[in-house]
Design a protein around this motif. Structure first.
Motif, short mmCIF file in Angstrom:
data_model
loop_
_atom_site.label_atom_id
_atom_site.label_comp_id
_atom_site.label_asym_id
_atom_site.label_seq_id
_atom_site.Cartn_x
_atom_site.Cartn_y
_atom_site.Cartn_z
N VAL A 29 -2.26 -35.62 -95.55
CA VAL A 29 -2.84 -35.32 -94.23
C VAL A 29 -3.93 -34.26 -94.36
N VAL A 30 -3.65 -33.20 -95.13
CA VAL A 30 -4.65 -32.14 -95.31
C VAL A 30 -5.89 -32.66 -96.02
N TYR A 31 -5.69 -33.40 -97.11
CA TYR A 31 -6.82 -33.94 -97.86
C TYR A 31 -7.67 -34.86 -96.98
N THR A 32 -7.01 -35.71 -96.21
CA THR A 32 -7.74 -36.67 -95.38
C THR A 32 -8.54 -35.97 -94.29
N VAL A 33 -7.92 -35.01 -93.61
CA VAL A 33 -8.61 -34.31 -92.51
C VAL A 33 -9.79 -33.50 -93.03
N VAL A 34 -9.57 -32.72 -94.09
CA VAL A 34 -10.65 -31.88 -94.62
C VAL A 34 -11.77 -32.75 -95.21
N ALA A 35 -11.40 -33.74 -95.99
CA ALA A 35 -12.41 -34.59 -96.63
C ALA A 35 -13.21 -35.38 -95.59
N THR A 36 -12.54 -35.90 -94.57
CA THR A 36 -13.25 -36.65 -93.53
C THR A 36 -14.19 -35.74 -92.76
N ALA A 37 -13.77 -34.53 -92.44
CA ALA A 37 -14.63 -33.60 -91.71
C ALA A 37 -15.87 -33.25 -92.51
N ILE A 38 -15.69 -32.93 -93.79
CA ILE A 38 -16.84 -32.59 -94.63
C ILE A 38 -17.75 -33.79 -94.81
N SER A 66 -10.42 -44.53 -96.28
CA SER A 66 -10.75 -44.40 -97.70
C SER A 66 -10.00 -43.24 -98.35
N PHE A 67 -10.03 -42.07 -97.71
CA PHE A 67 -9.36 -40.90 -98.29
C PHE A 67 -7.84 -41.03 -98.22
N TRP A 68 -7.33 -41.65 -97.17
CA TRP A 68 -5.88 -41.80 -97.06
C TRP A 68 -5.33 -42.70 -98.18
N ASN A 69 -6.03 -43.76 -98.48
CA ASN A 69 -5.56 -44.71 -99.49
C ASN A 69 -5.93 -44.30 -100.92
N SER A 70 -6.76 -43.29 -101.07
CA SER A 70 -7.22 -42.91 -102.40
C SER A 70 -6.09 -42.29 -103.21
N TRP A 71 -5.97 -42.70 -104.45
CA TRP A 71 -4.96 -42.13 -105.32
C TRP A 71 -5.50 -41.83 -106.72
N PHE A 72 -6.55 -42.53 -107.13
CA PHE A 72 -7.00 -42.40 -108.52
C PHE A 72 -7.59 -41.02 -108.79
N SER A 73 -8.34 -40.47 -107.83
CA SER A 73 -8.94 -39.14 -108.04
C SER A 73 -7.85 -38.09 -108.25
#
Length: 310
Positions: free
Chosen positions: A98-107, A225-232
């Motif tokens: 949740v944190v990664y998705t919110v921050v990454a989407t905002a940026i 995209s960020f929610w489903n991302s796992w490889f990074s």
């Protein structure tokens, strides 16, 4: 005194006529029937895999391995859900996602919106160079090893920024927003300039409030995209407490698959191995499915506004 009767006055208004109903031709009727049947068939074909996924997630091992689960759960079982949700690490990783998705989407939205607005102005010096650089990255990149070395040398490994910064701008989303801003009314911006607004004032007070459709669409694209991302995260993080939930579920799936291949384990382990794929996929896509109806009304119009050039 002689009086004469005046002639009776008569209204000569035309009588109201019933509106004519234009009947559809036979060809139109047939087309609508065929079109409706085709849409129902496509919807059924699209929904079937998801319904089957839900059914397998709540079915027991024997029915799944026998291939008897179709559209309804058989041998209702929630063992896998209980095991996954009882693990504190699952909720920690879910919070990370949740944190990664919110921050990454905002940026990503800030960078994409400002970049797209800038290159949408034809009077910008070096505009073609900036567009060329962006398009170039769609076809060429540094490669996996150079990217890993760069992230490591910058000290971003095991941090949020290892996930956020390398994927901060999607060139496809950038070009869609650029096309939308190019079709934006220049008269409104000129009027704002007369009122004393600068570039950032026009963007914040005029352009963005009138761009809700395309912004909502880009937010959906980035969030999914960020929610489903796992490889990074799998590549740049080596601490389990920093993983997103997709990496947690991926590791669970790998462990269950290995156990199933060896053919050993307890009854609970074999149950988890049988439907862990369905459970992991369901837990991953469920939040996005819940989010989509709230912005669906902006989705089609946002894509069309940014994809069609007038």
């Amino acid at each position: 005194m002689v009086t004469t009767d005046s002639p009776a006055r008569t209204d000569r208004r035309p009588a109201a006529t019933a509106p004519r109903v234009v009947k559809d031709s036979r060809g139109t009727t047939v087309f609508r029937a065929v079109n409706a049947a085709a849409l129902v068939l496509i919807a059924a074909v699209t929904l079937y895999p998801f319904v089957n996924l839900v059914a397998q997630a709540f079915s027991s091992e024997g029915y799944i391995n026998a291939g008897q689960v179709n559209l309804w759960p058989k041998g209702f079982n929630t063992t896998t859900f209980q095991v996954v949700m009882a693990d504190p690490m699952f909720w920690r990783n879910y919070q990370n996602t949740v944190v990664y998705t919110v921050v990454a989407t905002a940026i990503a939205m800030v960078l994409t919106t400002t970049f797209a607005y800038a290159i949408s102005k034809h009077h910008l010096k070096g505009r073609s160079v900036f567009i060329g650089i962006a398009v170039f990255t769609m076809f060429f990149n540094g490669g996996l090893v150079p990217n890993y070395v760069l992230i490591n040398e910058l000290g971003l490994k095991n941090t949020l920024w290892a996930i956020v910064l390398p994927n901060a701008i999607s060139v496809f989303n950038l070009l869609v927003m650029k096309s939308f801003f190019e079709n934006f009314s220049t008269e409104l911006e000129e009027a704002a300039e007369i009122d004393g607004l600068g570039t950032y004032g026009k963007l914040a007070r005029i352009v963005l409030p009138l761009s809700k459709a395309v912004i909502a669409t880009m937010v959906l694209f980035y969030a999914v995209s960020f929610w489903n991302s796992w490889f990074s995260a799998f590549l740049y993080m080596d601490r389990a407490e920093l993983y997103p939930v997709t990496v947690y579920l991926r590791n669970l799936l790998a462990a269950a698959t290995s156990l199933d291949a060896m053919g050993g384990g307890s009854g609970e382990s074999t149950q988890i191995a049988s439907n862990v794929k369905a459970v992991t996929m369901l837990l991953t896509v469920l939040p996005i499915i819940c989010l989509y109806p709230f912005i669906q009304k902006y989705f089609v119009s946002g894509v069309m506004l940014g994809a069609v050039k007038q």
